[in-house]
Motif scaffolding. Structure first.
Motif, PDB file in Angstrom:
ATOM      1  N   ASP A  35       0.798  -1.262  -0.116  1.00 17.70           N
ATOM      2  CA  ASP A  35       0.033   0.025  -0.072  1.00 17.70           C
ATOM      3  C   ASP A  35       1.045   1.314  -0.096  1.00 17.70           C
ATOM      4  O   ASP A  35       0.573   2.369   0.357  1.00 17.70           O
ATOM      5  N   ASP A  36       1.990   1.170  -0.269  1.00 18.56           N
ATOM      6  CA  ASP A  36       3.084   2.057  -0.663  1.00 18.56           C
ATOM      7  C   ASP A  36       3.429   3.090   0.703  1.00 18.56           C
ATOM      8  O   ASP A  36       4.019   3.995   0.678  1.00 18.56           O
ATOM      9  N   VAL A  37       3.415   2.196   1.934  1.00 22.01           N
ATOM     10  CA  VAL A  37       4.272   2.562   2.788  1.00 22.01           C
ATOM     11  C   VAL A  37       5.620   2.227   2.990  1.00 22.01           C
ATOM     12  O   VAL A  37       6.122   0.996   2.582  1.00 22.01           O
ATOM     13  N   ARG A  38       6.529   3.380   3.297  1.00 25.79           N
ATOM     14  CA  ARG A  38       8.118   3.080   3.147  1.00 25.79           C
ATOM     15  C   ARG A  38       8.739   3.540   4.428  1.00 25.79           C
ATOM     16  O   ARG A  38       9.916   3.034   4.642  1.00 25.79           O
ATOM     17  N   ARG A  39       8.201   4.305   5.238  1.00 25.80           N
ATOM     18  CA  ARG A  39       8.957   5.035   6.278  1.00 25.80           C
ATOM     19  C   ARG A  39       8.570   4.412   7.703  1.00 25.80           C
ATOM     20  O   ARG A  39       7.354   3.764   7.707  1.00 25.80           O
ATOM     21  N   PHE A  40       9.540   4.003   8.518  1.00 24.58           N
ATOM     22  CA  PHE A  40       9.414   3.460   9.779  1.00 24.58           C
ATOM     23  C   PHE A  40       8.049   3.963  10.461  1.00 24.58           C
ATOM     24  O   PHE A  40       7.358   3.273  10.821  1.00 24.58           O
ATOM     25  N   GLY A  41       8.116   5.359  10.724  1.00 22.93           N
ATOM     26  CA  GLY A  41       6.932   5.819  11.405  1.00 22.93           C
ATOM     27  C   GLY A  41       5.699   5.531  10.775  1.00 22.93           C
ATOM     28  O   GLY A  41       4.771   5.422  11.605  1.00 22.93           O
ATOM     29  N   GLU A  42       5.479   5.158   9.649  1.00 22.32           N
ATOM     30  CA  GLU A  42       4.388   5.194   8.593  1.00 22.32           C
ATOM     31  C   GLU A  42       4.035   3.662   9.216  1.00 22.32           C
ATOM     32  O   GLU A  42       2.642   3.271   9.502  1.00 22.32           O
ATOM     33  N   PHE A  43       4.977   2.625   9.110  1.00 26.20           N
ATOM     34  CA  PHE A  43       4.644   1.366   9.498  1.00 26.20           C
ATOM     35  C   PHE A  43       3.866   1.233  10.922  1.00 26.20           C
ATOM     36  O   PHE A  43       3.123   0.654  11.253  1.00 26.20           O
ATOM     37  N   GLN A  44       4.929   1.894  11.632  1.00 23.20           N
ATOM     38  CA  GLN A  44       4.521   1.887  13.216  1.00 23.20           C
ATOM     39  C   GLN A  44       3.008   2.475  13.410  1.00 23.20           C
ATOM     40  O   GLN A  44       2.173   1.811  14.182  1.00 23.20           O
ATOM     41  N   LYS A  45       2.681   3.641  12.988  1.00 23.47           N
ATOM     42  CA  LYS A  45       1.455   4.036  12.976  1.00 23.47           C
ATOM     43  C   LYS A  45       0.190   3.246  12.710  1.00 23.47           C
ATOM     44  O   LYS A  45      -0.739   3.155  12.947  1.00 23.47           O
ATOM     45  N   ASN A  46       0.425   2.677  11.309  1.00 21.56           N
ATOM     46  CA  ASN A  46      -0.497   1.865  10.582  1.00 21.56           C
ATOM     47  C   ASN A  46      -0.596   0.614  11.366  1.00 21.56           C
ATOM     48  O   ASN A  46      -1.800   0.004  11.504  1.00 21.56           O
ATOM     49  N   LEU A  47       0.346  -0.084  12.059  1.00 23.45           N
ATOM     50  CA  LEU A  47       0.397  -1.312  12.586  1.00 23.45           C
ATOM     51  C   LEU A  47       0.103  -1.241  13.866  1.00 23.45           C
ATOM     52  O   LEU A  47      -0.176  -2.209  14.744  1.00 23.45           O
ATOM     53  N   GLY A  48       0.489  -0.039  14.656  1.00 21.85           N
ATOM     54  CA  GLY A  48       0.459  -0.040  16.043  1.00 21.85           C
ATOM     55  C   GLY A  48       1.420  -0.988  16.895  1.00 21.85           C
ATOM     56  O   GLY A  48       1.037  -1.505  17.888  1.00 21.85           O
ATOM     57  N   LEU A  49       2.660  -0.912  16.394  1.00 23.97           N
ATOM     58  CA  LEU A  49       3.611  -2.190  16.781  1.00 23.97           C
ATOM     59  C   LEU A  49       4.597  -1.409  17.668  1.00 23.97           C
ATOM     60  O   LEU A  49       5.046  -0.343  17.153  1.00 23.97           O
ATOM     61  N   ALA A  50       5.110  -2.025  18.655  1.00 19.52           N
ATOM     62  CA  ALA A  50       6.170  -1.307  19.258  1.00 19.52           C
ATOM     63  C   ALA A  50       7.557  -1.150  18.607  1.00 19.52           C
ATOM     64  O   ALA A  50       7.802  -1.990  17.560  1.00 19.52           O
ATOM     65  N   ARG A  51       8.323  -0.319  18.825  1.00 22.83           N
ATOM     66  CA  ARG A  51       9.553   0.128  17.927  1.00 22.83           C
ATOM     67  C   ARG A  51      10.586  -1.027  17.840  1.00 22.83           C
ATOM     68  O   ARG A  51      11.043  -1.196  16.812  1.00 22.83           O
ATOM     69  N   ASN A  52      10.784  -1.606  18.902  1.00 22.09           N
ATOM     70  CA  ASN A  52      11.880  -2.691  19.085  1.00 22.09           C
ATOM     71  C   ASN A  52      11.229  -3.649  18.048  1.00 22.09           C
ATOM     72  O   ASN A  52      12.155  -4.295  17.437  1.00 22.09           O
ATOM     73  N   ILE A  53       9.967  -4.079  18.160  1.00 16.58           N
ATOM     74  CA  ILE A  53       9.400  -5.138  17.400  1.00 16.58           C
ATOM     75  C   ILE A  53       9.700  -4.958  15.838  1.00 16.58           C
ATOM     76  O   ILE A  53      10.191  -5.781  14.953  1.00 16.58           O
ATOM     77  N   LEU A  54       8.957  -3.613  15.537  1.00 18.89           N
ATOM     78  CA  LEU A  54       9.184  -3.350  14.197  1.00 18.89           C
ATOM     79  C   LEU A  54      10.765  -2.914  13.590  1.00 18.89           C
ATOM     80  O   LEU A  54      10.930  -3.482  12.339  1.00 18.89           O
ATOM     81  N   ALA A  55      11.424  -2.730  14.491  1.00 14.58           N
ATOM     82  CA  ALA A  55      13.005  -2.363  14.175  1.00 14.58           C
ATOM     83  C   ALA A  55      13.592  -3.775  13.867  1.00 14.58           C
ATOM     84  O   ALA A  55      14.335  -4.072  12.681  1.00 14.58           O
ATOM     85  N   ALA A  56      13.355  -4.855  14.699  1.00 10.95           N
ATOM     86  CA  ALA A  56      13.680  -6.169  14.394  1.00 10.95           C
ATOM     87  C   ALA A  56      13.258  -7.021  13.293  1.00 10.95           C
ATOM     88  O   ALA A  56      13.815  -7.397  12.472  1.00 10.95           O
ATOM     89  N   ARG A  57      11.823  -6.672  12.978  1.00 12.83           N
ATOM     90  CA  ARG A  57      11.228  -7.413  11.905  1.00 12.83           C
ATOM     91  C   ARG A  57      11.783  -6.768  10.470  1.00 12.83           C
ATOM     92  O   ARG A  57      11.916  -7.325   9.657  1.00 12.83           O
ATOM     93  N   LEU A  58      12.072  -5.250  10.463  1.00 12.15           N
ATOM     94  CA  LEU A  58      12.351  -4.535   9.455  1.00 12.15           C
ATOM     95  C   LEU A  58      13.705  -5.134   8.993  1.00 12.15           C
ATOM     96  O   LEU A  58      14.212  -5.291   7.852  1.00 12.15           O
ATOM     97  N   LYS A  59      14.764  -5.349  10.245  1.00 13.00           N
ATOM     98  CA  LYS A  59      16.085  -5.722   9.854  1.00 13.00           C
ATOM     99  C   LYS A  59      15.775  -7.011   9.303  1.00 13.00           C
ATOM    100  O   LYS A  59      16.701  -7.298   8.312  1.00 13.00           O
ATOM    101  N   LYS A  60      15.070  -8.018   9.782  1.00 10.09           N
ATOM    102  CA  LYS A  60      15.124  -9.483   9.283  1.00 10.09           C
ATOM    103  C   LYS A  60      14.740  -9.271   7.606  1.00 10.09           C
ATOM    104  O   LYS A  60      15.233 -10.043   6.943  1.00 10.09           O
ATOM    105  N   LEU A  61      13.762  -8.396   7.417  1.00  7.39           N
ATOM    106  CA  LEU A  61      13.134  -8.396   6.103  1.00  7.39           C
ATOM    107  C   LEU A  61      14.225  -7.691   5.132  1.00  7.39           C
ATOM    108  O   LEU A  61      14.283  -8.251   3.907  1.00  7.39           O
ATOM    109  N   VAL A  62      15.044  -6.986   5.845  1.00  2.97           N
ATOM    110  CA  VAL A  62      16.210  -6.460   4.763  1.00  2.97           C
ATOM    111  C   VAL A  62      17.292  -7.287   4.527  1.00  2.97           C
ATOM    112  O   VAL A  62      17.868  -7.515   3.559  1.00  2.97           O
TER     113      VAL A  62
END
Length: 150
Positions: A35-62
């Motif tokens: 859906d064209d979300v690209r920035r950390f803050g947008e992912f966090q806002k849309n998913l309501g995910l804790a920063r540490n979990i989001l950072a870990a998942r994005l790191k894994k996906l990279v």
């Protein structure tokens, strides 16, 4: 609780795929990227995910090659997570899950989203598994065979 064994070295492609992208937050992040979300803050806002979990998942996906990290397209100091070709190829998986959920997980009268194609503004057709000849296949019409990837 015993530590789960990694599925990333097994012979089963389904197991390896689950190991790479099967965790729920990974799939939700990928869905947001479609859906064209690209920035950390947008992912966090849309998913309501804790920063540490989001950072870990994005790191894994990279690390898995689903995303690359690029400078922000607007020239700001932010970084953007951009789907790679490998990441964009997850699209049919997400669509299959969406269509299964639409069919079996919503009751009559329940609100849910539908995916429309941009050109015709109509719901996309259900995915189907087809043979090399184009025949629609059911699970009992398929079998597994072990091969070595060339």
């Amino acid at each position: 609780m015993a530590k789960q064994e990694s599925l990333s070295n097994g012979e089963c492609p389904v197991a390896r795929t689950l190991e790479a992208i099967g965790e729920r937050w990974c799939l939700m992040i990928i869905r947001e990227a479609f859906d064209d979300v690209r920035r950390f803050g947008e992912f966090q806002k849309n998913l309501g995910l804790a920063r540490n979990i989001l950072a870990a998942r994005l790191k894994k996906l990279v690390e898995t090659g689903i995303f690359t990290v690029s400078p922000a397209s607007d020239g700001s100091a932010y970084k953007e997570y951009v789907l790679t070709e490998k990441g964009r190829s997850v699209f049919p998986i997400v669509i299959a899950m969406r269509q299964w959920g639409e069919q079996y997980l919503f009751g009559k009268g329940e609100m849910h989203s539908v995916l429309l194609d941009n050109e015709h503004n109509q719901a996309i057709l259900p995915l189907e598994v087809r043979s090399a000849c184009g025949d629609k296949l059911r699970p009992e019409q398929c079998h597994r065979q072990r091969i070595i990837k060339q």
